[in-house]
Design a protein around this motif. Structure first.
Motif, PDB file in Angstrom:
ATOM      1  N   ASP A   1       0.870  -1.168   0.000  1.00 33.61           N
ATOM      2  CA  ASP A   1       0.000   0.000   0.000  1.00 33.61           C
ATOM      3  C   ASP A   1       0.913   1.225   0.000  1.00 33.61           C
ATOM      4  O   ASP A   1       1.457   1.608   1.037  1.00 33.61           O
ATOM      5  CB  ASP A   1      -0.901  -0.014   1.234  1.00 33.61           C
ATOM      6  N   ALA A   2       1.111   1.827  -1.165  1.00 37.22           N
ATOM      7  CA  ALA A   2       2.099   2.895  -1.306  1.00 37.22           C
ATOM      8  C   ALA A   2       1.779   4.096  -0.421  1.00 37.22           C
ATOM      9  O   ALA A   2       2.682   4.706   0.166  1.00 37.22           O
ATOM     10  CB  ALA A   2       2.196   3.332  -2.767  1.00 37.22           C
ATOM     11  N   MET A   3       0.501   4.460  -0.305  1.00 37.83           N
ATOM     12  CA  MET A   3       0.144   5.601   0.528  1.00 37.83           C
ATOM     13  C   MET A   3       0.457   5.321   1.992  1.00 37.83           C
ATOM     14  O   MET A   3       0.894   6.218   2.727  1.00 37.83           O
ATOM     15  CB  MET A   3      -1.337   5.940   0.346  1.00 37.83           C
ATOM     16  N   LYS A   4       0.264   4.085   2.431  1.00 35.90           N
ATOM     17  CA  LYS A   4       0.606   3.744   3.810  1.00 35.90           C
ATOM     18  C   LYS A   4       2.113   3.837   4.021  1.00 35.90           C
ATOM     19  O   LYS A   4       2.584   4.264   5.090  1.00 35.90           O
ATOM     20  CB  LYS A   4       0.116   2.328   4.135  1.00 35.90           C
ATOM     21  N   GLU A   5       2.888   3.463   3.005  1.00 33.13           N
ATOM     22  CA  GLU A   5       4.341   3.598   3.089  1.00 33.13           C
ATOM     23  C   GLU A   5       4.734   5.066   3.235  1.00 33.13           C
ATOM     24  O   GLU A   5       5.662   5.405   3.978  1.00 33.13           O
ATOM     25  CB  GLU A   5       5.000   2.999   1.838  1.00 33.13           C
ATOM     26  N   VAL A   6       4.012   5.945   2.548  1.00 36.47           N
ATOM     27  CA  VAL A   6       4.260   7.387   2.660  1.00 36.47           C
ATOM     28  C   VAL A   6       3.935   7.863   4.072  1.00 36.47           C
ATOM     29  O   VAL A   6       4.723   8.581   4.710  1.00 36.47           O
ATOM     30  CB  VAL A   6       3.415   8.165   1.624  1.00 36.47           C
ATOM     31  N   GLU A   7       2.768   7.454   4.563  1.00 33.13           N
ATOM     32  CA  GLU A   7       2.327   7.885   5.897  1.00 33.13           C
ATOM     33  C   GLU A   7       3.281   7.428   6.984  1.00 33.13           C
ATOM     34  O   GLU A   7       3.453   8.112   7.997  1.00 33.13           O
ATOM     35  CB  GLU A   7       0.922   7.349   6.165  1.00 33.13           C
ATOM     36  N   GLN A   8       3.913   6.271   6.786  1.00 36.27           N
ATOM     37  CA  GLN A   8       4.817   5.746   7.790  1.00 36.27           C
ATOM     38  C   GLN A   8       6.270   6.150   7.565  1.00 36.27           C
ATOM     39  O   GLN A   8       7.177   5.664   8.240  1.00 36.27           O
ATOM     40  CB  GLN A   8       4.685   4.218   7.850  1.00 36.27           C
ATOM     41  N   GLY A   9       6.483   7.057   6.608  1.00 32.25           N
ATOM     42  CA  GLY A   9       7.806   7.649   6.407  1.00 32.25           C
ATOM     43  C   GLY A   9       8.796   6.794   5.659  1.00 32.25           C
ATOM     44  O   GLY A   9       9.991   7.112   5.640  1.00 32.25           O
ATOM     45  N   ARG A  10       8.332   5.726   5.018  1.00 28.77           N
ATOM     46  CA  ARG A  10       9.259   4.859   4.305  1.00 28.77           C
ATOM     47  C   ARG A  10       9.340   5.185   2.812  1.00 28.77           C
ATOM     48  O   ARG A  10      10.172   4.632   2.097  1.00 28.77           O
ATOM     49  CB  ARG A  10       8.852   3.384   4.491  1.00 28.77           C
ATOM     50  N   PHE A  11       8.476   6.077   2.355  1.00 31.13           N
ATOM     51  CA  PHE A  11       8.489   6.444   0.943  1.00 31.13           C
ATOM     52  C   PHE A  11       8.212   7.935   0.835  1.00 31.13           C
ATOM     53  O   PHE A  11       7.279   8.454   1.465  1.00 31.13           O
ATOM     54  CB  PHE A  11       7.424   5.647   0.180  1.00 31.13           C
ATOM     55  N   ARG A  12       9.030   8.619   0.060  1.00 28.07           N
ATOM     56  CA  ARG A  12       8.913  10.067  -0.051  1.00 28.07           C
ATOM     57  C   ARG A  12       7.563  10.465  -0.652  1.00 28.07           C
ATOM     58  O   ARG A  12       7.160   9.943  -1.701  1.00 28.07           O
ATOM     59  CB  ARG A  12      10.032  10.623  -0.930  1.00 28.07           C
ATOM     60  N   GLU A  13       6.918  11.430  -0.011  1.00 30.01           N
ATOM     61  CA  GLU A  13       5.610  11.868  -0.496  1.00 30.01           C
ATOM     62  C   GLU A  13       5.725  12.543  -1.860  1.00 30.01           C
ATOM     63  O   GLU A  13       4.896  12.302  -2.753  1.00 30.01           O
ATOM     64  CB  GLU A  13       4.975  12.830   0.509  1.00 30.01           C
ATOM     65  N   ASP A  14       6.755  13.367  -2.039  1.00 31.97           N
ATOM     66  CA  ASP A  14       6.897  14.058  -3.321  1.00 31.97           C
ATOM     67  C   ASP A  14       7.191  13.075  -4.449  1.00 31.97           C
ATOM     68  O   ASP A  14       6.716  13.234  -5.580  1.00 31.97           O
ATOM     69  CB  ASP A  14       7.970  15.146  -3.263  1.00 31.97           C
TER      70      ASP A  14
END
Length: 495
Positions: A289-302
């Protein structure tokens, strides 16, 4: 056919005007346009020139037999739904009408609610038939390297076609084994870059310390083991497509460099100060779940928003209906040819098991199962005893049966149960039929039309069969038709 008002249309063919007015009153609370005619010929004129969505057809007309009108509708393939109206005691005529293509029947006298429910169900069926026809016109049974024509895959095919000719980044999501790389390849091949290179990198399969070199390349001597200059995927994909699989596995530091590469189209090899420019189309994929990865700081939002331009979600195999058997048959034939085996199909019981299983590993798991069967067995048809675990313990679900598992046409409206394994397990067909129908009604909360829809039969078929079961004598549940047939044979033998 819809009127300008947008309402569905109903044609009532009834020669007794007092009854016609009564039926019109019954339907006054239903949002339809009703047209009434007194004769069969008038009805035929309307049906031929301006087909309604639904026809309420009285069988006993003064000029034409209602069954002849019904047969005309079927012979001419006129797109309408027919509900026949017959007098009490004429059930056999109604059954004949059902065989000639009527959707349902009403036996006089009937109350307002029975008429309303029948009309609403008939119109829903008609609306669904229109959607199915539209779907069939545009549906494809295969696309690029994909197999299957399920609605879920039709949506994928359309998105791929729409996205292919753009340079916008495609972001593919889906469970493992659903065909994300096949989707990426299809996007590339359908695009104007199709003759250019397609370079794929699995971001989860390469050690982090080597990933930057894999993507951007390196200069000789830039790190231990760099014995010569080496181009990376960025250079190799120039003029084509760079596919970054499992993108969420990418290290955060490298995500920053990738973002700059996507934004500017330029990159630097490891240990090389020179910036190089390439023309690359990016396609990415992940089973997370890419958005969850973003929320948990493991994937850059930009980076996420830079990549997530055209999302494509690959459906799991369990949501693809009949595609399961289509894919399985293709694998079976291909692997049988490779291995020198004679396999070409599945027996009915095996087909039911394949359709019933949830396939947590999706197409990749199905592929491995079929390969296992072909390598370890031989024959022309796959049987249940050839299935490896976990399929060897699966109990087939009747409601998920494929068409190939249905029985002879003489009992085509009888749902098929799991096959008996011994003579002691064999039950009379009417018993199996009754149990299946009553179970479906219970599951649907007593809603007979809904149960009929799931069973693939008309509601009137259920009403008729339940009437015969309820009319049987108190000592047996055997259908009345069966008892009557026995009586006729007895009288014939005595006569």
């Amino acid at each position: 056919m819809m009127k300008a008002s947008g309402k569905p249309t109903v044609l009532l063919i009834e020669d007794t005007m007092s009854l016609a007015r009564l039926y019109e009153q019954y339907l006054s609370t239903v949002d339809v346009d009703i047209r009434t005619v007194e004769t069969g010929r008038e009805g035929l004129d309307v049906i031929n020139n301006d087909p309604p969505d639904l026809v309420l057809l009285d069988i006993s007309l003064p000029d034409i037999n209602g069954l002849d009108i019904l047969r005309h509708i079927n012979e001419e393939a006129i797109q309408t739904t027919v509900v026949v109206i017959t007098a009490n005691g004429s059930i056999n005529v109604a059954v004949e009408a059902m065989r000639d293509g009527a959707y349902d029947f009403l036996v006089k006298p009937f109350n307002a609610e029975r008429l309303r429910v029948t009309v609403k169900n008939g119109l829903e069926r008609r609306a669904l038939a229109v959607l199915v026809d539209q779907y069939k016109e545009t549906a494809r049974g295969a696309f690029d390297a994909f197999i299957g024509g399920s609605p879920a895959m039709q949506a994928v095919y359309k998105t791929i076609e729409a996205a292919a000719h753009s340079k916008a980044t495609v972001f593919i999501e889906g469970e493992s084994g659903t065909g994300k790389e096949l989707c990426a390849v299809a996007v590339h091949r359908q695009s104007t870059r199709g003759k250019g290179p397609f370079i794929a990198i699995n971001c989860g399969a390469i050690p982090r310390e080597l990933m930057e070199s894999e993507i951007f390349g390196h200069r000789k001597g830039s790190f231990t083991g760099a014995h010569e200059d080496r181009d990376g995927a960025a250079s190799l994909a120039d003029g084509g497509t760079l596919f970054l699989d499992e993108i969420c596995e990418l290290d955060l530091d490298l995500q920053t460099k990738l973002l700059r590469f996507i934004q500017t189209g330029t990159y630097q090899r490891v240990g090389d100060p020179i910036a190089r420019k390439v023309d690359v189309r990016f396609v990415c994929a992940t089973n997370r779940d890419a958005m969850k990865e973003v929320e948990q700081g493991r994937f850059r939002e930009d980076l996420y928003y830079r990549l997530h331009v055209i999302p494509i979600t690959m459906p799991p195999l369990r949501d693809r209906g009949g595609d399961v058997l289509e894919i399985a048959r293709r694998f079976l034939v291909d692997y049988a040819q490779e291995e020198g085996r004679a396999f070409h199909s599945f027996d009915a019981h095996t087909a039911m098991i394949l359709s019933s299983y949830s396939w947590p590993g999706n197409v990749r798991q199905l592929q491995n199962i079929i390969r296992n069967i072909v390598v370890l067995n031989d024959g022309e048809m796959v049987t249940p005893d050839m299935l490896p675990a976990p399929l060897s313990t699966v109990q087939p679900i009747p409601s998920q049966m494929p068409i190939a598992a249905t029985v002879d046409k003489t009992v085509q409206d009888t749902p098929v149960q799991a096959l008996p394994r011994s003579k002691n397990e064999i039950r009379e067909l009417w018993e199996v039929e009754k149990e299946t129908i009553e179970n479906a009604i219970e599951i649907c909360g007593g809603n007979i039309p809904q149960a009929a829809g799931y069973l693939g039969i008309a509601p009137s078929t259920i009403y008729r069969k339940r009437a015969t079961w309820q009319s049987s004598d108190g000592e047996t549940d055997a259908p009345l038709e069966q008892n009557q047939d026995a009586g006729l044979r007895s009288r014939a033998s005595n006569g």
